[in-house]
Design an enzyme around this catalytic site. Structure first.
Site: not given
Length: 441
Positions: A261-263, A282, A329, A382
Protein backbone atom coordinates in the site's frame (compact mmCIF):
# COMPACT_ATOMS: atom_id res chain seq x y z
CA UNK A 1 -15.96 28.30 18.65
CA UNK A 2 -16.96 30.29 15.58
CA UNK A 3 -17.47 28.33 12.38
CA UNK A 4 -16.02 31.10 10.17
CA UNK A 5 -13.56 29.40 7.81
CA UNK A 6 -10.60 31.41 6.54
CA UNK A 7 -7.21 30.18 5.39
CA UNK A 8 -5.71 31.05 8.78
CA UNK A 9 -8.55 29.56 10.86
CA UNK A 10 -8.32 26.28 8.94
CA UNK A 11 -4.52 26.31 9.31
CA UNK A 12 -4.79 26.96 13.06
CA UNK A 13 -7.43 24.28 13.54
CA UNK A 14 -5.17 21.80 11.69
CA UNK A 15 -2.13 22.80 13.75
CA UNK A 16 -4.06 22.30 16.99
CA UNK A 17 -4.95 18.77 15.87
CA UNK A 18 -1.39 17.99 14.76
CA UNK A 19 0.64 19.66 17.53
CA UNK A 20 -1.71 19.14 20.45
CA UNK A 21 -3.62 15.96 19.50
CA UNK A 22 -1.01 14.07 17.46
CA UNK A 23 -2.95 13.93 14.17
CA UNK A 24 -1.25 13.52 10.78
CA UNK A 25 -0.79 16.87 9.04
CA UNK A 26 -1.67 15.71 5.52
CA UNK A 27 -4.86 13.90 6.57
CA UNK A 28 -6.07 16.68 8.89
CA UNK A 29 -5.37 19.44 6.37
CA UNK A 30 -6.87 17.60 3.41
CA UNK A 31 -10.07 16.87 5.35
CA UNK A 32 -10.36 20.52 6.40
CA UNK A 33 -9.76 21.85 2.90
CA UNK A 34 -12.26 19.45 1.34
CA UNK A 35 -15.06 20.73 3.58
CA UNK A 36 -14.13 24.39 3.06
CA UNK A 37 -15.16 26.82 0.35
CA UNK A 38 -11.71 28.43 0.12
CA UNK A 39 -10.32 29.77 -3.14
CA UNK A 40 -7.24 28.06 -4.59
CA UNK A 41 -5.06 30.92 -3.34
CA UNK A 42 -6.44 30.59 0.20
CA UNK A 43 -6.01 26.80 0.11
CA UNK A 44 -2.37 27.33 -0.86
CA UNK A 45 -1.94 29.82 2.00
CA UNK A 46 -3.46 27.41 4.55
CA UNK A 47 -1.18 24.64 3.29
CA UNK A 48 1.90 26.87 3.47
CA UNK A 49 1.04 27.96 7.03
CA UNK A 50 0.49 24.40 8.28
CA UNK A 51 3.59 22.82 6.74
CA UNK A 52 5.81 25.83 7.34
CA UNK A 53 4.87 26.03 11.02
CA UNK A 54 5.40 22.30 11.59
CA UNK A 55 8.63 22.28 9.61
CA UNK A 56 10.16 25.13 11.63
CA UNK A 57 8.63 24.29 15.01
CA UNK A 58 11.93 23.98 16.91
CA UNK A 59 13.22 27.21 15.39
CA UNK A 60 9.95 29.04 16.14
CA UNK A 61 9.82 27.77 19.72
CA UNK A 62 13.35 29.07 20.22
CA UNK A 63 12.25 32.50 19.02
CA UNK A 64 9.25 32.55 21.38
CA UNK A 65 10.61 30.91 24.54
CA UNK A 66 12.21 34.01 26.04
CA UNK A 67 9.13 36.10 25.30
CA UNK A 68 6.58 33.88 27.08
CA UNK A 69 6.47 35.06 30.69
CA UNK A 70 3.34 33.27 31.88
CA UNK A 71 1.91 29.76 31.83
CA UNK A 72 -0.15 28.99 28.74
CA UNK A 73 -3.35 27.19 29.64
CA UNK A 74 -5.48 27.35 26.50
CA UNK A 75 -4.80 24.73 23.83
CA UNK A 76 -4.95 27.05 20.83
CA UNK A 77 -2.45 29.67 22.04
CA UNK A 78 0.88 27.93 21.34
CA UNK A 79 -0.13 26.78 17.82
CA UNK A 80 -1.37 30.32 17.12
CA UNK A 81 1.89 31.87 18.37
CA UNK A 82 3.94 29.45 16.28
CA UNK A 83 1.86 30.06 13.15
CA UNK A 84 2.05 33.83 13.61
CA UNK A 85 5.80 33.75 14.30
CA UNK A 86 6.25 31.74 11.09
CA UNK A 87 4.50 34.47 9.13
CA UNK A 88 6.53 37.25 10.78
CA UNK A 89 9.86 35.53 10.20
CA UNK A 90 9.33 33.78 6.85
CA UNK A 91 6.56 35.47 4.85
CA UNK A 92 7.98 38.80 3.74
CA UNK A 93 4.91 39.69 1.67
CA UNK A 94 2.65 39.65 4.74
CA UNK A 95 3.06 42.88 6.80
CA UNK A 96 3.59 42.36 10.53
CA UNK A 97 0.57 44.50 11.37
CA UNK A 98 -1.61 42.17 9.27
CA UNK A 99 -0.20 39.11 11.09
CA UNK A 100 -0.96 40.68 14.49
CA UNK A 101 -4.44 41.74 13.42
CA UNK A 102 -5.29 38.24 12.18
CA UNK A 103 -3.78 36.67 15.31
CA UNK A 104 -6.02 38.84 17.50
CA UNK A 105 -9.10 37.80 15.51
CA UNK A 106 -8.17 34.12 15.78
CA UNK A 107 -7.48 34.42 19.52
CA UNK A 108 -10.98 35.81 20.03
CA UNK A 109 -12.48 33.18 17.72
CA UNK A 110 -10.74 30.17 19.27
CA UNK A 111 -10.52 31.38 22.86
CA UNK A 112 -13.04 30.76 25.61
CA UNK A 113 -15.66 33.40 26.28
CA UNK A 114 -14.16 36.42 28.08
CA UNK A 115 -10.68 34.92 27.52
CA UNK A 116 -7.73 37.28 27.78
CA UNK A 117 -5.71 35.03 25.46
CA UNK A 118 -5.73 37.58 22.67
CA UNK A 119 -3.90 40.10 24.91
CA UNK A 120 -1.23 37.48 25.71
CA UNK A 121 -0.83 36.60 22.02
CA UNK A 122 -0.70 40.24 20.99
CA UNK A 123 1.94 41.12 23.60
CA UNK A 124 4.25 38.22 22.69
CA UNK A 125 4.01 38.82 18.95
CA UNK A 126 4.66 42.55 19.30
CA UNK A 127 7.77 41.75 21.35
CA UNK A 128 8.91 39.34 18.60
CA UNK A 129 8.50 41.97 15.87
CA UNK A 130 10.62 44.39 17.91
CA UNK A 131 13.38 41.93 18.73
CA UNK A 132 13.61 39.83 15.53
CA UNK A 133 15.44 36.53 15.02
CA UNK A 134 17.92 35.04 17.47
CA UNK A 135 20.12 31.93 17.06
CA UNK A 136 22.45 29.96 19.37
CA UNK A 137 26.20 30.53 19.21
CA UNK A 138 27.64 28.83 16.10
CA UNK A 139 30.44 27.37 18.24
CA UNK A 140 27.83 24.96 19.62
CA UNK A 141 27.39 23.28 16.23
CA UNK A 142 24.75 20.77 17.27
CA UNK A 143 22.47 23.27 19.00
CA UNK A 144 23.00 25.87 16.28
CA UNK A 145 22.03 23.45 13.48
CA UNK A 146 19.17 22.04 15.55
CA UNK A 147 17.59 25.48 15.94
CA UNK A 148 18.53 26.92 12.54
CA UNK A 149 17.20 23.93 10.57
CA UNK A 150 14.57 22.94 13.16
CA UNK A 151 15.80 19.39 13.71
CA UNK A 152 15.91 17.43 16.97
CA UNK A 153 19.27 17.25 18.73
CA UNK A 154 19.52 13.45 18.42
CA UNK A 155 19.08 13.57 14.64
CA UNK A 156 21.66 16.33 14.17
CA UNK A 157 24.17 14.31 16.23
CA UNK A 158 23.32 11.16 14.26
CA UNK A 159 23.90 12.83 10.91
CA UNK A 160 27.17 14.45 12.02
CA UNK A 161 28.42 11.11 13.36
CA UNK A 162 27.73 9.37 10.04
CA UNK A 163 28.33 12.12 7.44
CA UNK A 164 30.33 14.88 9.13
CA UNK A 165 29.38 18.50 9.82
CA UNK A 166 29.59 19.86 6.26
CA UNK A 167 27.42 17.15 4.68
CA UNK A 168 25.01 17.34 7.63
CA UNK A 169 24.51 21.05 6.98
CA UNK A 170 23.66 20.22 3.35
CA UNK A 171 21.29 17.36 4.27
CA UNK A 172 19.46 19.42 6.92
CA UNK A 173 19.06 22.41 4.59
CA UNK A 174 17.71 20.14 1.84
CA UNK A 175 15.04 18.76 4.20
CA UNK A 176 13.64 22.28 4.53
CA UNK A 177 13.40 22.86 0.79
CA UNK A 178 10.02 22.62 -0.91
CA UNK A 179 9.25 19.04 -2.00
CA UNK A 180 9.13 18.55 -5.75
CA UNK A 181 5.90 17.77 -7.58
CA UNK A 182 7.17 14.49 -9.01
CA UNK A 183 5.13 12.15 -11.20
CA UNK A 184 5.92 8.86 -12.92
CA UNK A 185 4.72 8.41 -16.49
CA UNK A 186 2.95 5.14 -17.27
CA UNK A 187 4.91 2.80 -19.55
CA UNK A 188 1.65 1.56 -21.08
CA UNK A 189 1.01 4.83 -22.94
CA UNK A 190 3.18 7.05 -25.14
CA UNK A 191 5.29 8.92 -22.58
CA UNK A 192 6.33 11.64 -25.05
CA UNK A 193 2.66 12.34 -25.71
CA UNK A 194 2.00 12.59 -21.93
CA UNK A 195 4.95 15.00 -21.59
CA UNK A 196 3.57 17.20 -24.39
CA UNK A 197 0.11 17.21 -22.78
CA UNK A 198 1.66 18.28 -19.47
CA UNK A 199 3.26 21.21 -21.31
CA UNK A 200 -0.08 22.18 -22.83
CA UNK A 201 -1.67 22.16 -19.35
CA UNK A 202 0.95 24.61 -18.07
CA UNK A 203 2.90 22.25 -15.79
CA UNK A 204 6.25 23.19 -17.40
CA UNK A 205 7.49 19.57 -17.03
CA UNK A 206 11.16 18.66 -16.72
CA UNK A 207 12.59 15.16 -16.85
CA UNK A 208 14.11 13.86 -13.61
CA UNK A 209 17.87 13.49 -13.31
CA UNK A 210 17.26 9.95 -12.00
CA UNK A 211 15.12 8.47 -14.80
CA UNK A 212 13.31 9.39 -18.01
CA UNK A 213 9.97 8.03 -16.78
CA UNK A 214 9.83 10.57 -13.95
CA UNK A 215 8.86 14.18 -14.53
CA UNK A 216 9.01 17.21 -12.23
CA UNK A 217 6.06 19.62 -12.47
CA UNK A 218 6.15 23.31 -11.58
CA UNK A 219 3.02 23.14 -9.42
CA UNK A 220 0.56 20.71 -7.82
CA UNK A 221 -3.03 19.77 -8.65
CA UNK A 222 -2.21 17.03 -11.15
CA UNK A 223 -4.58 14.55 -9.45
CA UNK A 224 -7.50 16.65 -10.71
CA UNK A 225 -6.38 16.31 -14.34
CA UNK A 226 -7.65 13.86 -16.95
CA UNK A 227 -4.07 12.64 -17.44
CA UNK A 228 -4.09 11.37 -13.85
CA UNK A 229 -7.66 10.07 -13.92
CA UNK A 230 -7.03 8.13 -17.14
CA UNK A 231 -3.87 6.54 -15.75
CA UNK A 232 -1.32 8.26 -17.98
CA UNK A 233 0.73 9.10 -14.90
CA UNK A 234 0.79 8.71 -11.15
CA UNK A 235 2.17 10.74 -8.24
CA UNK A 236 5.43 9.12 -7.16
CA UNK A 237 8.78 10.45 -5.99
CA UNK A 238 11.59 10.02 -8.48
CA UNK A 239 13.77 8.06 -6.02
CA UNK A 240 10.92 5.74 -5.03
CA UNK A 241 10.23 4.93 -8.68
CA UNK A 242 13.71 3.44 -9.10
CA UNK A 243 12.85 0.45 -6.91
CA UNK A 244 10.79 -1.44 -9.49
CA UNK A 245 13.46 -0.77 -12.14
CA UNK A 246 16.00 -2.75 -10.11
CA UNK A 247 14.25 -6.02 -11.01
CA UNK A 248 15.18 -7.89 -14.17
CA UNK A 249 11.73 -8.65 -15.61
CA UNK A 250 10.86 -10.40 -18.87
CA UNK A 251 7.08 -10.19 -18.37
CA UNK A 252 6.07 -13.66 -17.22
CA UNK A 253 7.19 -13.47 -13.60
CA UNK A 254 5.08 -14.24 -10.54
CA UNK A 255 5.78 -11.36 -8.16
CA UNK A 256 5.11 -10.66 -4.48
CA UNK A 257 4.93 -7.10 -3.17
CA UNK A 258 5.08 -7.79 0.54
CA UNK A 259 4.32 -4.26 1.82
CA UNK A 260 2.37 -2.82 -1.07
CA UNK A 261 0.00 0.00 0.00
CA UNK A 262 -0.80 2.42 -1.50
CA UNK A 263 0.35 0.47 -4.55
CA UNK A 264 2.69 2.75 -6.50
CA UNK A 265 5.43 0.15 -6.85
CA UNK A 266 2.90 -2.70 -7.30
CA UNK A 267 1.46 -0.86 -10.30
CA UNK A 268 4.89 -0.06 -11.70
CA UNK A 269 5.91 -3.73 -11.60
CA UNK A 270 2.56 -4.79 -13.12
CA UNK A 271 3.13 -2.43 -16.07
CA UNK A 272 6.17 -4.52 -17.01
CA UNK A 273 4.28 -7.82 -16.99
CA UNK A 274 2.18 -9.50 -19.70
CA UNK A 275 1.48 -13.08 -18.62
CA UNK A 276 2.86 -12.56 -15.12
CA UNK A 277 1.09 -11.19 -12.04
CA UNK A 278 1.69 -9.36 -8.77
CA UNK A 279 0.29 -10.38 -5.39
CA UNK A 280 0.08 -7.31 -3.16
CA UNK A 281 0.05 -7.71 0.63
CA UNK A 282 -0.94 -5.37 3.44
CA UNK A 283 -2.29 -5.91 6.95
CA UNK A 284 -5.17 -3.46 6.47
CA UNK A 285 -8.00 -4.08 4.02
CA UNK A 286 -8.60 -0.32 3.81
CA UNK A 287 -5.10 0.14 2.41
CA UNK A 288 -5.51 -2.74 -0.03
CA UNK A 289 -8.52 -0.92 -1.42
CA UNK A 290 -6.13 1.90 -2.39
CA UNK A 291 -3.90 -0.63 -4.15
CA UNK A 292 -6.85 -1.95 -6.15
CA UNK A 293 -8.01 1.57 -7.01
CA UNK A 294 -4.54 2.53 -8.22
CA UNK A 295 -4.23 -0.66 -10.27
CA UNK A 296 -7.64 0.00 -11.86
CA UNK A 297 -6.83 3.62 -12.68
CA UNK A 298 -3.45 2.69 -14.19
CA UNK A 299 -4.94 -0.12 -16.30
CA UNK A 300 -3.20 -3.10 -14.67
CA UNK A 301 -5.93 -4.53 -12.41
CA UNK A 302 -5.93 -7.79 -14.40
CA UNK A 303 -2.33 -8.39 -13.29
CA UNK A 304 -2.73 -7.47 -9.61
CA UNK A 305 -4.36 -9.41 -6.78
CA UNK A 306 -4.45 -8.35 -3.12
CA UNK A 307 -4.30 -10.30 0.13
CA UNK A 308 -4.69 -9.08 3.70
CA UNK A 309 -1.58 -10.64 5.25
CA UNK A 310 1.05 -9.48 7.73
CA UNK A 311 4.25 -9.77 5.69
CA UNK A 312 6.03 -11.22 8.74
CA UNK A 313 3.79 -14.27 8.36
CA UNK A 314 3.85 -14.52 4.56
CA UNK A 315 5.50 -17.95 4.73
CA UNK A 316 2.34 -19.30 6.41
CA UNK A 317 0.16 -18.31 3.43
CA UNK A 318 2.28 -19.14 0.40
CA UNK A 319 4.30 -22.09 -0.87
CA UNK A 320 8.07 -22.27 -0.70
CA UNK A 321 9.77 -20.94 -3.84
CA UNK A 322 6.40 -19.68 -5.14
CA UNK A 323 7.65 -16.30 -6.41
CA UNK A 324 10.15 -15.25 -9.08
CA UNK A 325 10.50 -11.73 -7.76
CA UNK A 326 9.81 -10.33 -4.27
CA UNK A 327 9.74 -6.70 -3.20
CA UNK A 328 9.98 -5.66 0.45
CA UNK A 329 9.40 -1.92 0.55
CA UNK A 330 9.57 -2.09 4.31
CA UNK A 331 7.84 -0.05 7.00
CA UNK A 332 10.48 2.38 8.26
CA UNK A 333 11.11 5.60 10.18
CA UNK A 334 10.56 7.69 7.03
CA UNK A 335 13.59 9.88 7.71
CA UNK A 336 13.99 10.33 3.96
CA UNK A 337 10.57 12.00 3.76
CA UNK A 338 11.12 14.96 6.09
CA UNK A 339 10.41 17.39 3.25
CA UNK A 340 6.96 15.91 2.65
CA UNK A 341 6.11 14.88 6.22
CA UNK A 342 7.81 17.43 8.49
CA UNK A 343 6.26 16.15 11.72
CA UNK A 344 8.28 12.91 11.42
CA UNK A 345 11.30 14.80 12.77
CA UNK A 346 9.52 15.35 16.10
CA UNK A 347 7.99 11.90 16.56
CA UNK A 348 10.90 9.53 15.83
CA UNK A 349 13.70 8.54 18.19
CA UNK A 350 16.82 6.39 18.00
CA UNK A 351 14.85 3.58 19.65
CA UNK A 352 12.43 3.60 16.72
CA UNK A 353 15.25 2.80 14.31
CA UNK A 354 16.18 -0.30 16.28
CA UNK A 355 12.58 -1.42 16.82
CA UNK A 356 11.84 -1.06 13.12
CA UNK A 357 14.98 -3.01 12.25
CA UNK A 358 13.50 -6.06 13.96
CA UNK A 359 10.26 -5.77 11.96
CA UNK A 360 12.21 -5.32 8.72
CA UNK A 361 14.31 -8.41 9.39
CA UNK A 362 11.24 -10.46 10.35
CA UNK A 363 9.65 -9.59 7.00
CA UNK A 364 12.79 -10.47 5.05
CA UNK A 365 13.16 -13.75 6.97
CA UNK A 366 9.58 -14.69 6.11
CA UNK A 367 9.62 -13.87 2.39
CA UNK A 368 13.10 -15.34 1.81
CA UNK A 369 11.51 -18.80 2.02
CA UNK A 370 9.17 -17.93 -0.84
CA UNK A 371 11.76 -17.02 -3.48
CA UNK A 372 12.54 -19.54 -6.19
CA UNK A 373 16.09 -20.57 -7.03
CA UNK A 374 16.50 -18.10 -9.91
CA UNK A 375 14.63 -15.32 -8.15
CA UNK A 376 15.40 -11.77 -7.07
CA UNK A 377 14.58 -10.10 -3.76
CA UNK A 378 14.65 -6.31 -3.53
CA UNK A 379 14.62 -4.51 -0.17
CA UNK A 380 13.89 -0.79 -0.01
CA UNK A 381 13.12 1.93 2.53
CA UNK A 382 12.33 5.64 2.49
CA UNK A 383 14.82 6.28 5.27
CA UNK A 384 18.54 7.06 5.39
CA UNK A 385 19.43 5.46 8.73
CA UNK A 386 22.14 2.80 8.75
CA UNK A 387 20.17 0.78 11.32
CA UNK A 388 17.30 0.29 8.88
CA UNK A 389 19.36 0.05 5.71
CA UNK A 390 22.92 -1.31 5.64
CA UNK A 391 22.65 -2.99 9.06
CA UNK A 392 19.49 -4.82 7.97
CA UNK A 393 21.29 -6.04 4.84
CA UNK A 394 24.28 -7.15 6.91
CA UNK A 395 22.15 -9.08 9.40
CA UNK A 396 19.96 -10.62 6.70
CA UNK A 397 23.00 -11.95 4.83
CA UNK A 398 24.46 -13.32 8.06
CA UNK A 399 21.20 -15.18 8.79
CA UNK A 400 20.78 -16.31 5.17
CA UNK A 401 24.18 -17.34 3.75
CA UNK A 402 22.40 -18.73 0.67
CA UNK A 403 21.69 -15.13 -0.41
CA UNK A 404 24.13 -12.57 -1.83
CA UNK A 405 23.95 -8.96 -2.96
CA UNK A 406 23.54 -8.49 -6.72
CA UNK A 407 24.93 -5.41 -8.53
CA UNK A 408 22.40 -3.54 -10.65
CA UNK A 409 22.40 -0.89 -13.35
CA UNK A 410 19.56 1.55 -13.85
CA UNK A 411 19.02 4.06 -16.63
CA UNK A 412 21.00 6.91 -15.03
CA UNK A 413 22.54 5.37 -11.91
CA UNK A 414 24.20 2.08 -10.94
CA UNK A 415 25.33 0.11 -7.91
CA UNK A 416 28.34 -2.19 -8.06
CA UNK A 417 27.78 -3.24 -4.44
CA UNK A 418 24.10 -4.18 -4.82
CA UNK A 419 23.13 -1.36 -2.46
CA UNK A 420 22.14 2.20 -3.34
CA UNK A 421 21.56 5.02 -0.86
CA UNK A 422 20.17 8.30 -2.16
CA UNK A 423 20.55 11.17 0.29
CA UNK A 424 18.02 14.01 0.04
CA UNK A 425 20.60 16.62 -0.98
CA UNK A 426 22.00 14.52 -3.86
CA UNK A 427 19.15 15.00 -6.34
CA UNK A 428 16.55 16.96 -4.39
CA UNK A 429 14.47 13.78 -4.13
CA UNK A 430 13.27 11.85 -1.11
CA UNK A 431 15.98 10.02 0.80
CA UNK A 432 15.90 6.36 -0.24
CA UNK A 433 17.69 3.03 0.08
CA UNK A 434 17.62 -0.01 -2.24
CA UNK A 435 19.33 -3.40 -1.95
CA UNK A 436 19.07 -6.30 -4.36
CA UNK A 437 19.59 -9.96 -3.34
CA UNK A 438 19.87 -13.18 -5.29
CA UNK A 439 20.16 -16.77 -4.15
CA UNK A 440 23.73 -18.10 -4.44
CA UNK A 441 24.44 -20.54 -7.25
Amino acid sequence: MSTTKTARSIALNTLIRVLEDGSYSNISLNNSLKSSQLSKADQNLATKLVYGTIQYKIYLEYQLNGLIKTKITEKYIMPLLLMSAYQILFLDKVPNRAVLDEANKLAKQFGKQHSSGFRLVNGILRALTRRGEILPDQKDTVKYLSVKESMPIWLVKYLIKNWGEKRTESILASFNETAKNSVRLSSLVNQKHTFIELKKLGYDPEYSSLSSHDVILNHGGIVESDLFKKGYLTVQDEAASLVADVFDISGNEVVLDACSAPGGKTVQIAERLNKGNVTALDIHEKKLKLVRQNAERMGVSDRVSTKGVDARKAHDYFSKQQFDRILVDAPCSGLGLLRRKPEIRYSKTMDDLLNLQKIQLDILDSVALLLNKNGELVYSTCTISFEEDEKVVEKFLKNHPNFELAPFKLEKIASKSGMLKILPDSYGSDGFFIAKFKLRG
